[in-house]
Motif scaffolding. Sequence first.
Motif, short mmCIF file in Angstrom:
data_model
loop_
_atom_site.label_atom_id
_atom_site.label_comp_id
_atom_site.label_asym_id
_atom_site.label_seq_id
_atom_site.Cartn_x
_atom_site.Cartn_y
_atom_site.Cartn_z
N VAL A 81 -19.96 36.11 16.67
CA VAL A 81 -20.05 35.55 18.02
C VAL A 81 -18.68 35.62 18.68
O VAL A 81 -17.68 35.18 18.14
N CYS A 82 -18.67 36.19 19.89
CA CYS A 82 -17.42 36.33 20.64
C CYS A 82 -17.01 34.98 21.19
O CYS A 82 -17.80 34.32 21.87
N PRO A 83 -15.77 34.53 20.92
CA PRO A 83 -15.32 33.24 21.44
C PRO A 83 -15.10 33.27 22.95
O PRO A 83 -15.05 32.22 23.59
N GLU A 84 -15.02 34.47 23.52
CA GLU A 84 -14.76 34.58 24.96
C GLU A 84 -16.06 34.43 25.76
O GLU A 84 -16.14 33.62 26.67
N CYS A 85 -17.09 35.21 25.40
CA CYS A 85 -18.33 35.16 26.18
C CYS A 85 -19.43 34.41 25.44
O CYS A 85 -20.48 34.12 26.02
N GLY A 86 -19.22 34.10 24.15
CA GLY A 86 -20.20 33.31 23.42
C GLY A 86 -21.43 34.09 22.99
O GLY A 86 -22.38 33.50 22.49
N MET A 99 -11.96 38.88 20.21
CA MET A 99 -13.10 38.81 21.13
C MET A 99 -13.87 40.12 21.00
O MET A 99 -13.40 41.05 20.34
N CYS A 100 -15.04 40.18 21.64
CA CYS A 100 -15.82 41.40 21.54
C CYS A 100 -15.18 42.51 22.38
O CYS A 100 -14.34 42.25 23.25
N VAL A 101 -15.59 43.74 22.14
CA VAL A 101 -14.94 44.87 22.80
C VAL A 101 -15.11 44.83 24.32
O VAL A 101 -14.14 45.06 25.05
N PRO A 102 -16.33 44.55 24.84
CA PRO A 102 -16.44 44.45 26.31
C PRO A 102 -15.48 43.43 26.91
O PRO A 102 -14.89 43.67 27.96
N CYS A 103 -15.32 42.26 26.25
CA CYS A 103 -14.39 41.25 26.75
C CYS A 103 -12.95 41.76 26.70
O CYS A 103 -12.17 41.53 27.61
N ALA A 104 -12.61 42.43 25.60
CA ALA A 104 -11.24 42.93 25.44
C ALA A 104 -10.94 43.98 26.49
O ALA A 104 -9.81 44.11 26.96
ZN LIG Z 1 -17.24 38.77 24.57
#
Ligand SMILES: [Zn+2]
Length: 111
Positions: A81-86, A99-104
Amino acid sequence: MAGLPVYRWRLAPEGLATFRQLRALGLRPAGQPVVAQLERSRRRRGPLVAFLYRIDLARPVRPMTPARWAALERANAARRVCPECGRDAGYRIPSSLGMCVPCADAPTRAA
Ligand SMILES: [Zn+2]
């Protein structure tokens, strides 16, 4: 023990857990062999090595309830689970990104 893979503390592969981590999930090794070892630096007190067991071969200490299964599911999913977008990224979040790649890849949002 000779011939076992050894991992640095906190770098154990997914799906493996120490005895204490299994107990925290309400599980026990259930007679399965140790599959790997964890090694910890000597700077702190405590065990220098810990044995790792496979979570999928572990058995519940007590009969599993829906709440216990849910807790186990959450523990398994937590690292995806990405801590940025959840969102559940579907893969393990790289610690280098945090964080996940899209968020990064997303441009920093203006405050
Ligand atoms: Zn994310």
